[in-house]
Design a protein around this motif. Sequence first.
Motif, PDB file in Angstrom:
ATOM      1  N   PHE A 274      73.226 -13.884  12.587  1.00 40.00           N
ATOM      2  CA  PHE A 274      73.151 -15.050  12.408  1.00 40.00           C
ATOM      3  C   PHE A 274      74.426 -15.872  12.203  1.00 40.00           C
ATOM      4  O   PHE A 274      74.618 -16.969  12.785  1.00 40.00           O
ATOM      5  CB  PHE A 274      72.386 -15.425  10.930  1.00 40.00           C
ATOM      6  N   ALA A 275      75.244 -15.222  11.510  1.00 38.51           N
ATOM      7  CA  ALA A 275      76.632 -15.813  11.268  1.00 38.51           C
ATOM      8  C   ALA A 275      77.345 -16.032  12.703  1.00 38.51           C
ATOM      9  O   ALA A 275      78.249 -16.948  12.729  1.00 38.51           O
ATOM     10  CB  ALA A 275      77.598 -14.946  10.398  1.00 38.51           C
ATOM     11  N   ALA A 276      77.276 -14.973  13.553  1.00 41.79           N
ATOM     12  CA  ALA A 276      77.894 -15.160  14.962  1.00 41.79           C
ATOM     13  C   ALA A 276      77.346 -16.321  15.784  1.00 41.79           C
ATOM     14  O   ALA A 276      78.124 -17.328  16.285  1.00 41.79           O
ATOM     15  CB  ALA A 276      77.879 -13.891  15.731  1.00 41.79           C
ATOM     16  N   ALA A 277      75.971 -16.468  15.704  1.00 44.43           N
ATOM     17  CA  ALA A 277      75.214 -17.476  16.519  1.00 44.43           C
ATOM     18  C   ALA A 277      75.606 -18.994  15.880  1.00 44.43           C
ATOM     19  O   ALA A 277      75.587 -19.834  16.719  1.00 44.43           O
ATOM     20  CB  ALA A 277      74.004 -17.391  16.682  1.00 44.43           C
ATOM     21  N   GLU A 278      75.356 -19.054  14.394  1.00 43.10           N
ATOM     22  CA  GLU A 278      75.309 -20.344  13.884  1.00 43.10           C
ATOM     23  C   GLU A 278      76.887 -20.901  13.551  1.00 43.10           C
ATOM     24  O   GLU A 278      77.086 -22.114  13.816  1.00 43.10           O
ATOM     25  CB  GLU A 278      74.760 -20.230  12.559  1.00 43.10           C
ATOM     26  N   GLU A 279      77.793 -20.092  13.384  1.00 44.36           N
ATOM     27  CA  GLU A 279      79.018 -20.535  12.932  1.00 44.36           C
ATOM     28  C   GLU A 279      80.065 -20.086  13.782  1.00 44.36           C
ATOM     29  O   GLU A 279      81.406 -20.909  13.864  1.00 44.36           O
ATOM     30  CB  GLU A 279      79.402 -19.955  11.489  1.00 44.36           C
ATOM     31  N   ILE A 280      80.029 -18.675  14.194  1.00 38.92           N
ATOM     32  CA  ILE A 280      81.315 -18.302  15.077  1.00 38.92           C
ATOM     33  C   ILE A 280      81.398 -18.767  16.363  1.00 38.92           C
ATOM     34  O   ILE A 280      82.451 -18.991  17.133  1.00 38.92           O
ATOM     35  CB  ILE A 280      81.334 -16.811  14.886  1.00 38.92           C
ATOM     36  N   GLY A 281      80.156 -19.116  16.985  1.00 38.10           N
ATOM     37  CA  GLY A 281      79.880 -19.469  18.386  1.00 38.10           C
ATOM     38  C   GLY A 281      79.637 -18.484  19.067  1.00 38.10           C
ATOM     39  O   GLY A 281      80.123 -18.824  20.442  1.00 38.10           O
ATOM     40  N   ARG A 282      79.434 -17.069  18.898  1.00 36.19           N
ATOM     41  CA  ARG A 282      79.017 -16.082  19.754  1.00 36.19           C
ATOM     42  C   ARG A 282      77.618 -16.114  19.895  1.00 36.19           C
ATOM     43  O   ARG A 282      76.888 -15.368  18.914  1.00 36.19           O
ATOM     44  CB  ARG A 282      79.770 -14.833  19.301  1.00 36.19           C
ATOM     45  N   MET A 283      77.107 -16.376  20.894  1.00 34.77           N
ATOM     46  CA  MET A 283      75.640 -16.504  21.061  1.00 34.77           C
ATOM     47  C   MET A 283      74.993 -15.087  21.973  1.00 34.77           C
ATOM     48  O   MET A 283      73.960 -14.900  21.995  1.00 34.77           O
ATOM     49  CB  MET A 283      75.086 -17.770  22.028  1.00 34.77           C
ATOM     50  N   ARG A 284      76.105 -14.214  22.253  1.00 35.61           N
ATOM     51  CA  ARG A 284      75.496 -12.953  22.885  1.00 35.61           C
ATOM     52  C   ARG A 284      75.930 -11.675  22.141  1.00 35.61           C
ATOM     53  O   ARG A 284      76.681 -11.836  21.310  1.00 35.61           O
ATOM     54  CB  ARG A 284      76.287 -12.939  24.404  1.00 35.61           C
ATOM     55  N   GLY A 285      75.329 -10.621  22.419  1.00 37.53           N
ATOM     56  CA  GLY A 285      75.317  -9.395  21.806  1.00 37.53           C
ATOM     57  C   GLY A 285      75.720  -8.345  22.858  1.00 37.53           C
ATOM     58  O   GLY A 285      75.675  -7.158  22.416  1.00 37.53           O
ATOM     59  N   PHE A 286      75.986  -8.443  23.936  1.00 31.19           N
ATOM     60  CA  PHE A 286      76.321  -7.110  24.820  1.00 31.19           C
ATOM     61  C   PHE A 286      77.262  -7.775  26.094  1.00 31.19           C
ATOM     62  O   PHE A 286      77.124  -9.012  26.539  1.00 31.19           O
ATOM     63  CB  PHE A 286      75.134  -6.722  25.473  1.00 31.19           C
ATOM     64  N   TRP A 287      78.083  -6.896  26.615  1.00 32.42           N
ATOM     65  CA  TRP A 287      79.126  -7.582  27.600  1.00 32.42           C
ATOM     66  C   TRP A 287      79.217  -6.329  28.617  1.00 32.42           C
ATOM     67  O   TRP A 287      79.411  -4.928  28.321  1.00 32.42           O
ATOM     68  CB  TRP A 287      80.468  -7.832  27.211  1.00 32.42           C
ATOM     69  N   TRP A 288      78.992  -6.511  29.882  1.00 31.97           N
ATOM     70  CA  TRP A 288      79.327  -5.492  31.122  1.00 31.97           C
ATOM     71  C   TRP A 288      80.828  -5.140  31.168  1.00 31.97           C
ATOM     72  O   TRP A 288      81.828  -5.908  31.103  1.00 31.97           O
ATOM     73  CB  TRP A 288      78.802  -6.133  32.225  1.00 31.97           C
ATOM     74  N   ALA A 289      80.830  -3.873  31.683  1.00 24.35           N
ATOM     75  CA  ALA A 289      82.165  -3.506  31.933  1.00 24.35           C
ATOM     76  C   ALA A 289      82.471  -4.123  33.306  1.00 24.35           C
ATOM     77  O   ALA A 289      81.465  -4.386  34.049  1.00 24.35           O
ATOM     78  CB  ALA A 289      82.146  -1.821  32.042  1.00 24.35           C
ATOM     79  N   PRO A 290      83.682  -4.150  33.640  1.00 24.68           N
ATOM     80  CA  PRO A 290      83.753  -4.890  35.135  1.00 24.68           C
ATOM     81  C   PRO A 290      83.309  -4.204  36.112  1.00 24.68           C
ATOM     82  O   PRO A 290      82.797  -4.752  37.216  1.00 24.68           O
ATOM     83  CB  PRO A 290      85.536  -4.778  35.077  1.00 24.68           C
ATOM     84  N   ASP A 291      83.112  -2.927  36.210  1.00 22.92           N
ATOM     85  CA  ASP A 291      82.605  -2.090  37.477  1.00 22.92           C
ATOM     86  C   ASP A 291      81.143  -2.001  37.244  1.00 22.92           C
ATOM     87  O   ASP A 291      80.471  -1.125  37.846  1.00 22.92           O
ATOM     88  CB  ASP A 291      83.495  -0.676  37.427  1.00 22.92           C
ATOM     89  N   GLY A 292      80.594  -2.326  35.961  1.00 22.36           N
ATOM     90  CA  GLY A 292      79.117  -2.295  35.957  1.00 22.36           C
ATOM     91  C   GLY A 292      78.431  -1.010  35.315  1.00 22.36           C
ATOM     92  O   GLY A 292      77.242  -0.623  35.596  1.00 22.36           O
ATOM     93  N   SER A 293      79.314   0.091  35.162  1.00 31.20           N
ATOM     94  CA  SER A 293      78.860   1.277  34.829  1.00 31.20           C
ATOM     95  C   SER A 293      78.588   1.458  33.349  1.00 31.20           C
ATOM     96  O   SER A 293      77.939   2.250  32.978  1.00 31.20           O
ATOM     97  CB  SER A 293      80.136   2.117  35.145  1.00 31.20           C
ATOM     98  N   ALA A 294      78.726   0.528  32.536  1.00 30.75           N
ATOM     99  CA  ALA A 294      78.602   0.467  30.996  1.00 30.75           C
ATOM    100  C   ALA A 294      78.665  -0.906  30.453  1.00 30.75           C
ATOM    101  O   ALA A 294      78.896  -1.780  31.109  1.00 30.75           O
ATOM    102  CB  ALA A 294      79.753   1.467  30.340  1.00 30.75           C
ATOM    103  N   LEU A 295      78.367  -0.889  29.142  1.00 33.08           N
ATOM    104  CA  LEU A 295      78.158  -2.055  28.445  1.00 33.08           C
ATOM    105  C   LEU A 295      78.698  -1.975  27.104  1.00 33.08           C
ATOM    106  O   LEU A 295      78.355  -0.993  26.515  1.00 33.08           O
ATOM    107  CB  LEU A 295      76.712  -2.513  28.373  1.00 33.08           C
ATOM    108  N   VAL A 296      79.394  -3.097  26.372  1.00 27.80           N
ATOM    109  CA  VAL A 296      79.596  -2.904  25.205  1.00 27.80           C
ATOM    110  C   VAL A 296      78.436  -3.634  24.479  1.00 27.80           C
ATOM    111  O   VAL A 296      77.995  -4.664  24.746  1.00 27.80           O
ATOM    112  CB  VAL A 296      81.039  -3.662  24.531  1.00 27.80           C
ATOM    113  N   VAL A 297      77.970  -2.953  23.325  1.00 27.61           N
ATOM    114  CA  VAL A 297      76.353  -3.560  22.847  1.00 27.61           C
ATOM    115  C   VAL A 297      76.781  -3.584  21.224  1.00 27.61           C
ATOM    116  O   VAL A 297      77.076  -2.559  20.643  1.00 27.61           O
ATOM    117  CB  VAL A 297      75.258  -2.753  23.017  1.00 27.61           C
ATOM    118  N   ALA A 298      76.379  -4.718  20.853  1.00 24.99           N
ATOM    119  CA  ALA A 298      76.567  -4.968  19.185  1.00 24.99           C
ATOM    120  C   ALA A 298      75.258  -4.363  18.586  1.00 24.99           C
ATOM    121  O   ALA A 298      74.031  -4.564  19.250  1.00 24.99           O
ATOM    122  CB  ALA A 298      76.557  -6.557  19.021  1.00 24.99           C
TER     123      ALA A 298
END
Length: 706
Positions: free
Chosen positions: A180-204
């Motif tokens: 909630f805090a991320a989406a409503e106030e921080i401006g972060r609407m996402r919770g995962f990010w791909w590695a540049p080579d697509g082999s992995a993800l950072v996942v909240a």
Amino acid sequence: MTDSFPRRQARTRGFTLGAPRTFTVSPDGGRVVFLRSKGGTDPVTCLWTLDLETGEERLVVDPGELGRASDADLPPEEKARRERAREQAGGVVGYATDRPVTMAAFPLGGQLYVAEFTAGLSPRQLETPGPVIDPRPDPSGRCVAYVSGGALHVHDLTARTTTTLAEPEGEGITYGLADFAAAEEIGRMRGFWWAPDGSALVVARVDENRVRRWHIADPANPDRTPTVVAYPAAGTNNARVTAEIIGLDGSRVPIDWDVERDEYLVDVVWDAHGLLVVVQPRDQRALRTLTVDPATGATTLFTERTDPAWVDIIPGVPARLASGALLDVDESGDTRRLTVDGEPVTPEGLQVRGVADVDGDVVLLRAGTDPASVGLWTWSPDGLVERTSGPGVHTGRLAGGTLVVSAATLDSDSTVTTVHRGSATWTVASLADLPGLEPAPALAKVTERDLPTALLLPSWHEPGTKLPVLMDPYGGPHAQRVVASRRAFLTSQWFAEQGFAVVVVDGRGTPGKGPRFERAVHGDLAGPVLEDQVAALHALAERHPDLDLSRVGIRGWSFGGYLAALAVLRRPDVFHAAVAGAPVTDWALYDTHYTERYLGTPDGDPDAYARSSLIADAPKLTRPLMLIHGLADDNVVAAHTLRLSSALMAAGRPHTVLPLSGVTHMTPQEVVAENLLLLQVQFLKQALGIEEGPHAAGSAVRPAAS
């Protein structure tokens, strides 16, 4: 009434339907992707492309053709995302592309679709285990990751197989979603990010089990079970947010940072130069960028910004140039400046609002010297170049040398979007309806603080005729109302046409005038804010004697609603009536990240909460006050209005409460939005003793006979 301005504004979602938005430019600069509905009253958003080689604009995804024009079956998580984003349209309201921008993934009615831009094929639906949230292709476009049922899944587009990479261990836990805090106030609407080579993800990973549960009921339908919301009110527990690096092979590496100290996961940047995470402590007096070893999850402090009040989160930074140099901002003086590897590269007086894009070693930034205007600038090692001219509010995108510019100015009824590549220019057509009003705000700076103000008079007003005044502020942090854009004053001008001199003031705490001006509300969200409204009103009245200071009303929504109620409670000598929509009345009931930034915690600084809250002021009410609140609001919950109303009742102070059943913090419902404006005018005229008159014919309103 079907042709009234309030009805047309409601039907067109503030005249935004049909306007192009959410642009993406391909890295080679040859293709622009964007969203736009087919007309000014069509709420179903479609996905389009503009091919710069041919100049052809092509409709890629029409939800109606796919049988997905309705949003009736949206999963609760998607409804929550849209509420946090203040999204009022339907259809394709968001999409994500691969790195070369040859394809996109998007949800429709909870179902996952992909579309290819180059092959000319129809969009295709992919089978998923349940409703999908936030699908995102990997950089190569081979896979699409998405969240369903709180779990993170990856679909292989070639093999047509789905793998579940992370599943919740129990109730209250999700992977891949923003808290909630991320989406409503921080401006972060996402919770995962791909590695540049697509082999992995950072996942909240978000664990909401320690967050206090609130219950939002629908009193108009007592048979319905109340909605349970994990709401982190000031001074209470936040969700526990951690992150892992999860490989497509199933490997999992926790990212190791001091989560107890730095509760907020602000952003993740994973580019060719490595992996960064940005974190922030509960008191928000620091913002730390950490480098991460993807093999071990170990972190090292890379950069840190600190401030004795709070550190602002600026869109687009940190980021890195192609050279690897780090982009950030410096707020140590009274100008927010762009820095490259710690060295300021923009001048004093040019307030940087954020970084829009990084194209190799060229940075596209939003900045301005006048708080009413935000221009586009590019910085590169060759220097700083202004890319827009004249007053206005500009947004843009840059990739492959192609620049997209969207300009809202005082000269146009609509936002004008142009695409620039070399010497060629294209205009992306807006299909939005025109409002039929032509606001003519007189922008000025008043008082020794140079407070930005706007004055709007009725088009029929004759100089020398007194007008009642309607203050129409937001007045709070991180939002402006006084901007060089005609569109920003449509509602204000409509109120002016009803017989008011409408005054809009951006006081201390609002952006655009530098860090010191913004931080002047630290520890007190009431005193400086209200003082500036009063000072600006009196200064304008000296310049414009037609402003009748014996009849002053004030209206506002959210923080503006708080300010409206504050005004009649604490300065009834100045303000004679107020309409307070969705007001925060007790800051201890508002969320952690916003409230604690300015006031600390209720236990840590109870005096700051007492100074800023309204409940204890209830016995002071001597002026007419209308409170409006959506009963389904999960941002500023209806308890704010109900508690103030109870305190007013206990003090024997008459007031008006307008509860809106089924309405959230937004009011997109057409009839509700229209009648809200009409009822406000009726209330204000009655409260200020204003007779109805033939305003359109050019006469001014007159005080009612005593």
